[in-house]
Structures are given as structure tokens and as C-alpha cells.
Enzyme design. Structure first.
Site, PDB file in Angstrom:
ATOM      1  N   SER A 190      79.731  69.276  -6.306  1.00  0.00           N
ATOM      2  CA  SER A 190      80.096  68.158  -7.152  1.00  0.00           C
ATOM      3  C   SER A 190      79.774  68.345  -8.627  1.00  0.00           C
ATOM      4  O   SER A 190      80.370  67.680  -9.476  1.00  0.00           O
ATOM      5  CB  SER A 190      79.396  66.888  -6.650  1.00  0.00           C
ATOM      6  OG  SER A 190      77.999  66.999  -6.810  1.00  0.00           O
ATOM      7  N   LYS A 194      74.573  66.150 -16.002  1.00  0.00           N
ATOM      8  CA  LYS A 194      75.481  65.618 -14.992  1.00  0.00           C
ATOM      9  C   LYS A 194      75.417  64.090 -15.026  1.00  0.00           C
ATOM     10  O   LYS A 194      74.324  63.511 -15.152  1.00  0.00           O
ATOM     11  CB  LYS A 194      75.067  66.138 -13.605  1.00  0.00           C
ATOM     12  CG  LYS A 194      76.061  65.804 -12.482  1.00  0.00           C
ATOM     13  CD  LYS A 194      75.611  66.435 -11.156  1.00  0.00           C
ATOM     14  CE  LYS A 194      76.587  66.189 -10.034  1.00  0.00           C
ATOM     15  NZ  LYS A 194      76.139  66.790  -8.755  1.00  0.00           N
ATOM     16  N   SER A 207      75.931  71.445  -4.343  1.00  0.00           N
ATOM     17  CA  SER A 207      76.619  70.899  -5.512  1.00  0.00           C
ATOM     18  C   SER A 207      76.278  71.543  -6.844  1.00  0.00           C
ATOM     19  O   SER A 207      76.966  71.321  -7.836  1.00  0.00           O
ATOM     20  CB  SER A 207      76.373  69.396  -5.619  1.00  0.00           C
ATOM     21  OG  SER A 207      77.277  68.709  -4.781  1.00  0.00           O
TER      22      SER A 207
END
Ligand SMILES: [Mg+2]
Ligand SMILES: [Zn+2]
Lengths: 492, 486, 95
Positions: free
Chosen positions: B153, B78, B177
Site C-alpha cells: 500500500s 505516508k 506494504s
């Protein structure tokens, strides 16, 4: 009406950089004067994703300072973020301690001049509200001429200082004059130096002082509104700034105005304080507990183990020296002001067995000679054991006072033991009765008329004869022995 | 089925047995990325050269017998995890060109085990969002339906795993997330116990809630990655010095004897019927596998959203203050004095949701509001955490809930009203607030063929129980065998 | 108490965010809605409860006072928007 109708009230906030090896939250070296931005890492630059980890030594030093300043050490304290934007603040928050500082409720006794000439100095107790741990910010260097912030097109930022550990020592508003402020700062600095927690170098910024100043009409029940004065780079300037601020406030109050609570900067060149109030609304620091650091819980045992490691503080040392060595208060005061000097003295006193002579030598001959050479006590070419031995030689009558000074001069020069110098130079005093009698007889034989005069009652000539004997002995004969023996021989 | 479709477990096996090389595996992934990535947009940055170099090194390590636990495994990270020499944008204009000089601890650990980092995945800007629509560089598409969001996210990380654009990935989870996008993309996502994994190098959103965790195709793979990620790090004061259990060994233990609580508050209004049906079927399956299902109440669940949306923005407002245009990142042009430089830099560098949360959090901490908002929320958090403590005290080992109230939604469906978007995290917030671990595992599909996730929550440092139950469930069903068609 | 546009201005200034007139209106409405939702919390009885600033019972996490090398200056300045003389450069500071 005027200044004399008002009472100054002040509390001081002193920021002290701790003399740790590394910064407070990262392993960068804590050093002054390096090339800009060479002592930085992701943590002290606040790079995204970096996290703080507390330096154990910072806790220890803060507790030491707290104990030395008679504080209560908090069993539970924590860290908080103090938030504001400024280019020297890498994360846009300073990690500090807000509502649970590590040390609380201490005090410091300061010494003020006697009220009457020849009287005892006055002792006054200044309360310490709190001591908290926080991190220092970086430094702004202003590029334009004159160094004026507003005149510069741009500023340069050096983060070497960012994350240097600080303790902030906040006093109660117990200070009533600039002299008291200086006495407080002197006493504080002496203690911190003694503890070894900071070098307290004001020029390098390792000790910084802000003063809260307010004026109250004499006899009034409540304090006036205070202003915080910053930017003083010496104790002398703290006093001057307080005086200037006092005058400003009195003038304002006398003119029917009111003092605004604000931060003011001391301008040393102009001798005035100036408002630092920006167009900003009042600061709103939005303190909240630092989620990246866990609480600090200090057990009684841990605090006591740190207390055991505390070096003896100047005041305690002074009292002990008086009691243990029976030296005058004055001597003890001078000696205890510097831990290394006191240590040296104690070694000499123990080595010689003569504390009074030890303090005379250390404070007199030795200090004088070291000062002349610009040396500190720890750099003395004459070691404490050697000086102790020299005093012992005097006390054993091996050396006269005069000879001892000669030997001491040689010791300073060569670093040799006194015994070696005495032997090499043949300086030992003659105390052998037979040998002295021999010299006396020789002198009498050389001065028959003087001997006759003495015997006829003119006792004043004895002094002349002592001189003759000393001369013949090349100054080595023990003068006391010469005196006694000569009297006896001359009498016939 | 190409090499890109392998699980991490099978890839490691194949590499060890020399069925294929790490370079072959890496090339298979890079080809897949080339073919599919333009449609999915899972990645912010693909590091082809770096990946191939690492793959070649992995092959050498296998040849020399010095291969680490993840040697040659192509993974994605990420883009809010710091990668040395590889830009780390947080999908924000603010950090578009920021190249960190250091690796996050989790990244360093993956590298030390020989894994091959393919690149950095897209996210909602600074991890604030539930759909990746807040990325400054365009949203990621859900591989199951390119017209719907992948969740967020960590939407890029979840979509990359679902679309075979990597074998596994790292996400971060502050309020769901990792789990919510895992559910929406039909993959496995674990938010570990707070303090289980180092946060050093994870760009902070809300420090007291953030955790890094794996997103994988299977529970076994999540356990494999966790074995590498978990454990003490002296660089993170909140990372616990506690031994990491043998997760692989735990996988075979089954659910026999485990008591699984069903909190009624998580099956109330707002839950889509299809999701309820799928999750209840999964619970029934767990019961058939030997678990005991018990009713449960977590009475303070209703407060989670309010508490979260005070605490997370408050911490975020502080964590994001450092983006001031001074040391790194974006700086607004043409401003000649400091304060306007700050104001314009931050106005231009941050997107609307980030600004909204900074404003909200600044307000919650500001003078006169701290007690009513921030402090009050922290006290209610104590009640929320207490609900969980009571459940464990009652002998509950795990708690089963839906991961998200609905399957993937269409782009733009929730962007107008922030509160509606925030409700996507309604079931995942509590794990972060209480600090407990939680895993999302696929448990079926909606009538439109969109994945649905089952969430299991466990005791602090009880990851072993999560892996046991999730693995037992997963291997009893065949959900994972279905792949999105791209 | 509903959030006012002046509150939003104050907060924007504190957070160093320049906002447009539309943003001011939008944020005022949106923040007010979110805070309105959060107002439910005021009804929750939290008497005698400690706040959960940390979910873990960790205490006294410290490191030894041992120096490790800092970063090369070139590496840290590589990300600087503006620099001079080995320093980060910022526009002039007007009080
Ligand atoms: Mg301070
Ligand atoms: Zn550093």
C-alpha cells in the site's frame, strides 16, 4: 398461585468508577462535572492512530477490591475489545476483560435482619463470580424537552467520562430478595469506600447497578429465564425495580407465558421495567484480545505487597475493637463503620487509658456536637488527644462529670486544651482533704440546728448538708470526698 | 544530476559542508514535484509552505550549530501517519478533510531532528491493497513504467523516492506494504521488528502486524532513518524498551560469517522466472561476498495467506469501526436518525476493498465463527512463527527470498479478483505474522526494465544483520545508479 | 459450508455498512472464495498450541497515574461533522 409461590433469584452486576487521578488509558484527568469535552485527548476520543497505555493505579485498585472481596487474583489476565456502535463509545469498542478477568471467585458476607425479634442478625455469604477492569463510555445529553431519547431531534455527546476506569463486580445468582440485594450493595459500598478505590457516588454515576432477575417456582430444580434490569439510580430503586420485575415475571408465568432473556430499563416514575430490546438481532460483541495492550501478569509477591497496603476492613476492625478495647459489640460496630471515626476512637482510648469512656464520649457528646454543626470526624475542633486528656482529668477526679461537660463545650468552641480551660476558668475540682474539711466546718457552723438534728438520729439531713458544702465550694469540691468527710464530721 | 537525486547521506554531508542550503535543496524537490508529480501522483498533499518554513529553520540551525541528525532533509510521509495541522486522509473519502491535532511519534522524531516534511503520500485506502489502486483519489503510477502499479500500500512513498520527489519517505507495512512497493519501484524498504518503532499516530489497519519503516534510495539511508525512528515510546504499549544499536557502524561489517537460509517454499510455483533468476544471482553474489548459503524449509509458508487474510481483516474490522461520522471525518448527508447515519456514512465513506475486508473480518469474529477462523488462524500463526524460530536455532542468521513474485503489473490486471491481488504479498506476509524484520533491496531488472527486489529477513531486533548484508550486496552492484526516465 | 447472502446481510448490519443488492451478491461470492481458501487451515493440527495474539513476550506495560493537560476543546471540535454547545451532535437515536 401468586408471588408467594415463586422464589426470586438474582445476581448483580455493579460498575464502579475508580478514584484514580487520570483516566485508564490516557493522562486526562478523571474528574466529574467539568465542562463537556474539556477532559479529552486523542486517546480517549479514539482519534485515528491513538493507542491506549494502562494506568498502573487501576491495576492496584482492582486488586485491592479483589482482595477485600476474597477473590483469587489472576496470575495472568488480558484485555479484550467488546465491539458495538453507540455514539458515546469513541472507538466503537470498549476495552474490557472477557475470558481472563483480573479477579475471580470471591465472596462477600452480608448482614440480614434477625428472623425473630431480639435475635441475632443473620449472616449470608454472596458469591462474587468475577471482577474485571474496563473503560467507561462518554455521556449522551438529550436536547429535547423531557430528556426522552426518542423525543429528541438530536443528541449531544460529551466524552469527558470516556476512558474513566471502571471495575465491574459480578455476583453469583445468590440473592433471593430485594432486601438481600440492598444489604449486598450496602456492604459492597462500605468496603469500597473503606479501600478508597471509589467514591461510590450513585448520583454522579460512580456506582451503577444492573440486576439479573429470574423467578423459579418454589421447589423447582432449575432457575427460570432471567431478564437484566438497568437504569436504577439508588439502592432503593434497585429494590423497587427487582420487586416490579418479579411481579411482572410471575404474572407472565402465571398466565402461561414465558420470560424472554432481554435487557429491561427501570422507569422510576412509573414504577415498571420496560423492554430495551431494539429491532436489532441479539448483541454479537465479537470479543477478541486487544492487540494494543499486552497481558497483565501479577506475581504472588506483587499481590502480597498490595495486600499489605490494604486498610483494615470494617468487619475485621469491629472484631479487633471488641477484643483489644473490651468495648461492647454495638459500640465497635458503630465505630468501625467509618475508618476515621475508629481511628479517632483508638487515639482517645490510648490517650485516656479508658476505652469504655472513650467510646461513650466519641459516640455520645462528640458525635452529637459534630452532627449539630454538620462536621465530619476529621473536621472536629476537638482533637483526639484533647478528648483523651479530658477523660483522664475525669478519671483523676480533677473534673466531675458535670464540669467535664462544661469544659468539653468550651473545647468545642475554642479548640483549646482541657487543661488550659480548667486553669483559665478555675474549674478544677477540690480534692484537698484539708480544704474540704474547712468548707465543711464553715457549713456546720452556719447550720447548727441541722447538725443537732443529724446527731439526734435524723440522718436524712445529710443530703441538705452536702448541698450546702457544694454551694459554699462553688461546686468545685469533689462530691465523693464531701460525702465521706461530712459523714465523719457530722457524727462528731 | 540535481539536488533532488541525492541520497540522504550525501544531502546531510552537503548541508553540513555548506555546499548548498536546506532551502535550495527543498526548492529543488518542490520544482521536481511540480514537474513530475502530475504524471506520477505520488502525493496526496504537498505542503510547500510548511516545507519551506522548515527548510529555513534548518538553515538557521546549521548556522547556529544546533542541527539535528536529519536537519534540512526533505522527506515524505505516508498519508496514514498523523501529522499535526496537516490533513491525514489514509487516501479515503472517510478522512478527506481530517486534520489531526497531534503528530505521530515517528513524525515528531523526524521533525525533532530537523527534517523537512514535503507532504503526504498516496496509499491504498487505509493501507489495504498492493497497488494503490484502492486509493479513493486515484492510483500512483510506477515511475519506471507509468502504465504499471507502484505496488502498495505504500505505493506513493515508494514512487516518490524512485522519482526523486523526496530523498526518503516513511511507509507502513502490515503484510508487505513497504517492501513490495519498494521492490516494484526499485528502492530500499525496511519493515522493522514488531515493537521496534512506535505505532503511536499510525492509523491502525491491523494492530498486531502494523509497523512503520523507511523507504530510501540506499540501505545506508534506511539505516540513517532507522536510527531516528527506532526506540521506545511510552505512548505505545507494544513498543519495546530496548537500546537501538549503532546501525551506521554495522554497515561496514560485511557479510563474512553470516549464514543465509534459502527457504525452498519461496522459490516454488507462482514465482516468475525472471524474478527467480535475479534473486538467485543476488544470493550467489552474497555468497561471493563471504556469506554461507544454506538450504532451509519453512513448512508452514503455505498457510500465511489464509492466516493473514483472517487476522488482518479481523483487526481491521475493529480498528475501522470508529469511523462512524460522529467525532471526525465524513458523515453522510440527509440522514435524520442514528443507525441509518452510521450505515450510510460507512457505505459512502469507505471504498470497496475496505468494505470487503471489514465484512470479512467482522464475519471471522462473529458469534459462532471466532474459534474456527480467528482463533484457529492465531494458532497457525504460532506454527508460522515457530518455523522462523527453528531456522534461527539451526544457526541461520538471515533468510533470503524474492520480495514479490513478479515485477510491477499493469493497472487493472488484478482488480477483478481480490485473491489474485492478495497473492502479490505472498512472500512478505510471514515477516509480519512472525514479527521479524525484513528489508527489500533492488536486485536487478526484468526484460521490460522493471525493478526486482531481494528480500532479507532477520531475527527479531536483528536489523543490524539486515543492514550489513543488504549494504554489502547493494554496494557490490550498481542497480541503484539506474534511474527511471520521467 | 458456503456463505449465504443472509450471512452477508447479518455481517453488514453488525459492521454498520449499508450494502446494495449487487454488493450483497458480489461480497457473498468474494468472501466465500476467500473463506474457501482459508478453510485449508481447518486441516492444520493445532492441538495444544497457544494462539499468538502478540508476537512479543511483553507483559505489564503500564504508566504512572499522573495528569497531563487535555486538548483544547476547539481543537477537537474542529473535526466534528456536527456540533453544538461544546458537544458532538448526532442524529436522534431510535431504538
Ligand atoms: Mg461492563
Ligand atoms: Zn484522554
Amino acid at each position: 398461585m401468586g408471588l408467594q409461590d415463586f422464589q426470586l433469584v438474582s445476581g448483580l452486576e455493579v460498575h464502579v468508577e475508580l478514584a484514580t487521578r487520570t483516566k485508564i488509558f490516557c493522562a486526562c484527568a478523571n474528574q466529574f462535572g467539568k465542562e463537556p469535552n474539556t477532559l479529552v485527548c486523542p486517546v480517549c476520543l479514539g482519534l485515528p492512530g491513538s493507542l491506549p497505555v494502562l494506568n498502573a493505579q487501576v491495576v492496584e485498585y482492582a486488586v485491592m477490591a479483589g482482595l477485600a472481596l476474597n477473590c483469587t487474583i489472576a496470575g495472568h489476565s488480558k484485555f479484550d475489545r467488546k465491539q458495538y456502535f453507540y455514539p458515546d463509545l469513541d472507538k466503537a469498542y470498549q476495552i474490557s476483560q472477557y475470558d481472563l478477568p483480573i479477579c475471580l471467585n470471591g465472596w462477600l458476607d452480608i448482614k440480614l435482619p434477625a428472623q425473630q425479634p431480639g435475635g441475632e442478625p443473620l449472616i449470608k455469604r454472596i458469591g462474587i463470580t468475577r471482577i474485571h477492569i474496563e473503560e467507561d463510555a462518554g455521556k449522551l445529553l438529550h436536547s429535547a424537552a423531557g430528556g426522552q431519547i426518542s423525543a429528541a431531534d438530536s443528541s449531544l455527546v460529551d466524552y469527558n467520562r470516556a476512558g474513566v476506569p471502571l471495575i465491574e463486580i459480578v455476583s453469583e445468582p445468590d440473592i433471593r430478595s430485594p432486601e438481600e440485594a440492598v444489604a449486598y450493595l450496602d456492604a459492597l459500598k462500605e468496603i469500597l469506600l473503606h479501600l478508597g478505590v471509589s467514591d461510590c457516588n450513585m448520583e454522579e454515576g460512580s456506582l451503577r447497578c444492573d440486576a439479573n432477575v429470574s423467578m423459579m417456582r418454589k421447589g423447582a430444580a432449575e432457575f427460570g429465564t432471567r431478564a437484566e434490569v438497568k437504569n436504577m439510580n439508588s439502592f432503593k430503586n434497585v429494590a423497587k425495580a427487582m420487586e416490579a420485575e418479579a411481579e411482572r415475571q410471575v404474572e407472565l408465568l402465571e398466565g402461561g407465558g414465558t420470560v424472554v432473556m432481554e435487557t429491561r430499563a427501570w422507569d422510576a416514575d412509573k414504577g415498571v421495567t420496560r423492554s430495551m430490546r431494539s429491532k436489532e438481532a441479539a448483541h454479537d460483541y465479537r470479543y477478541f484480545p486487544e492487540p494494543d495492550l499486552v497481558p497483565l501478569d501479577l506475581s504472588r509477591e506483587r499481590v502480597e505487597s498490595i495486600r499489605k497496603k490494604l486498610p483494615e476492613l470494617p468487619e475485621a476492625k469491629r472484631l479487633r475493637l471488641v477484643n483489644e478495647y473490651a468495648i461492647p459489640e454495638y459500640d465497635a460496630g458503630v465505630l468501625s463503620a467509618q475508618a476515621a471515626l475508629a481511628d479517632y476512637f483508638e487515639a482517645v482510648a490510648k490517650g485516656s487509658g479508658n476505652a469504655k469512656a472513650a467510646s461513650n464520649w466519641v459516640m455520645g457528646e462528640l458525635t452529637g456536637a459534630l452532627n449539630k454543626q454538620g462536621l465530619g470526624i476529621t473536621e472536629s475542633p476537638v482533637k483526639s488527644a484533647q478528648l483523651g486528656r479530658l477523660i483522664a482529668l475525669i478519671d483523676a477526679s480533677t473534673l466531675s462529670g458535670k464540669m467535664a461537660k462544661e469544659v468539653f463545650a468550651k473545647m468545642l468552641e475554642t479548640g483549646e486544651d482541657p487543661d488550659a480551660i480548667v486553669a483559665k476558668e478555675g474549674l478544677a475540682q477540690v480534692t484537698d482533704q484539708g480544704a474540704i474539711e474547712g468548707v465543711i466546718e464553715a457549713a456546720m457552723a452556719a447550720n447548727p440546728t441541722v447538725v443537732a438534728e443529724f446527731r439526734s438520729g435524723k440522718e436524712a439531713v445529710l443530703g441538705f448538708m452536702v448541698g450546702q458544702v457544694m454551694k459554699l465550694s462553688k461546686g468545685k469540691a469533689n462530691p465523693a470526698l464531701v460525702n465521706a468527710l461530712l459523714k465523719k464530721k457530722m457524727a462528731g | 544530476m540535481g539536488l533532488q537525486s541525492l541520497t540522504i547521506f550525501d544531502a546531510v554531508k552537503g548541508l553540513r559542508e555548506k555546499k548548498f542550503s536546506a532551502v535550495e535543496l527543498c526548492r529543488a524537490l518542490l520544482e521536481r514535484i511540480e514537474a513530475v508529480e502530475p504524471r506520477v501522483h505520488a502525493y496526496m498533499t504537498v505542503d510547500r509552505e510548511g516545507a519551506l518554513v522548515a527548510a529555513a529553520a534548518a538553515d538557521k540551525a546549521y548556522a547556529e550549530g544546533s542541527a539535528g541528525r536529519l536537519c534540512g532533509v526533505p522527506l515524505a510521509i505516508k498519508d496514514n501517519l498523523s501529522t499535526k495541522g496537516l490533513r491525514t486522509t489514509c487516501s479515503s473519502k472517510m478522512l478527506e478533510d481530517y486534520v489531526p491535532p497531534f503528530d505521530a511519534t515517528v513524525v515528531a522524531r523526524l521533525k525533532a531532528e530537523g527534517s523537512v516534511l514535503l507532504g503526504k503520500t498516496n496509499l491504498d485506502e487505509f493501507a489495504m491493497g498492493s497497488s494503490t489502486e484502492n486509493s479513493a483519489f486515484g492510483p500512483t503510477k510506477n515511475p519506471w513504467d507509468l502504465g504499471t502499479v507502484p505496488g502498495g500500500s505504500s505505493g506513493g512513498s515508494a514512487a516518490a523516492v524512485a522519482a526523486d520527489l523526496c530523498l526518503g519517505s516513511l511507509g507502513s507495512d502490515t503484510g508487505g506494504s513497504i517492501r513490495q512497493p519498494a521492490a516494484l519501484c526499485g528502492v530500499v524498504g525496511l519493515k522493522p521488528t514488531y515493537g521496534r518503532v512506535s505505532r503511536y499516530g499510525l492509523v491502525a489497519f491491523a494492530s498486531s502486524l502494523d509497523q512503520v519503516g523507511p523507504i530510501t534510495k540506499t540501505v545506508r539511508d534506511a539505516a540513517l532513518l532507522s536510527a531516528v525512528l527506532d526506540g521506545y515510546d511510552p505512548m505505545d504499549s507494544t513498543c519495546v524498551d530496548q537500546a537501538v544499536p549503532d546501525y551506521q557502524a554495522a554497515l561496514g561489517q560485511g557479510v563474512q560469517g553470516l549464514r543465509i537460509g534459502l527457504p525452498k517454499e519461496y522459490f516454488a510455483e507462482g514465482l516468475e522466472p525472471e524474478v527467480r533468476v535475479a534473486v538467485m544471482a543476488a544470493v550467489t553474489r552474497l555468497e561471493k561476498l563471504g556469506a554461507t548459503i544454506v538450504p532451509l524449509s519453512l513448512p508452514n509458508t503455505a498457510h500465511c495467506l489464509s492466516v493473514y487474510y483472517l487476522l488482518a481483516p479481523a483487526e481491521a474490522s475493529s480498528n475501522l469501526a470508529r469511523y462512524d461520522g460522529v467525532r471526525y471525518g465524513f458523515r453522510a448527508e440527509g440522514v435524520s436518525s442514528l443507525v441509518p447515519m452510521y450505515m450510510k456514512t460507512r457505505a459512502q465513506g469507505f471504498g470497496p476493498e475496505v468494505k470487503r475486508r471489514i465484512m470479512l473480518g467482522t464475519h471471522a469474529l462473529s458469534s459462532g465463527y471466532y474459534d474456527a477462523y480467528y482463533l484457529k488462524a492465531q494458532k497457525v500463526r504460532t506454527l508460522i512463527k515457530g518455523d522462523f524460530d527453528r531456522a534461527w536455532e539451526q544457526g541461520v542468521d538471515l533468510i533470503a527470498t524474492p520480495t514479490a513474485p513478479a515485477p510491477a503489473f499493469a493497472f487493472g490486471a488484478k482488480t477483478a479478483d481480490p485473491l489474485t491481488m492478495y497473492l502479490s504479498d505472498i512472500f512478505t506476509l510471514s515477516a509480519n505474522l512472525a514479527g521479524v524484520p525484513a528489508i527489500s533491496v533492488p536486485c536487478g531488472y526484468s526484460s521490460k526494465g522493471l525493478p526486482i527486489g531481494l528480500q532479507l529477513l532477520g531475527r527479531a531486533f536483528g536489523e543490524v544483520d539486515l543492514f550489513r548484508a543488504a549494504h554489502a550486496y547493494e554496494t557490490s552492484e550498481a542497480w541503484g545508479q539506474k534511474k527511471p526516465v520521467l | 459450508m458456503p456463505l449465504k447472502e443472509t450471512d452477508v446481510d447479518y455481517v453488514a448490519r453488525l459492521a454498520r455498512l449499508e450494502i446494495s443488492a449487487e454488493e450483497r451478491a458480489l461480497y457473498t461470492a468474494q468472501l466465500d472464495a476467500i473463506l474457501g481458501h482459508a478453510a485449508d487451515l481447518s486441516a492444520v493440527d493445532t492441538t495444544g498450541l497457544e494462539p499468538t495474539f502478540h508476537v512479543l513476550p511483553l507483559k505489564n506495560v503500564v504508566r504512572e497515574d499522573t495528569i497531563l493537560p487535555s486538548m483544547p476543546r476547539a481543537e477537537i471540535l474542529a473535526n466534528a461533522p456536527d456540533q453544538a454547545k461544546g458537544c458532538f451532535r448526532v442524529p436522534k437515536i431510535i431504538e
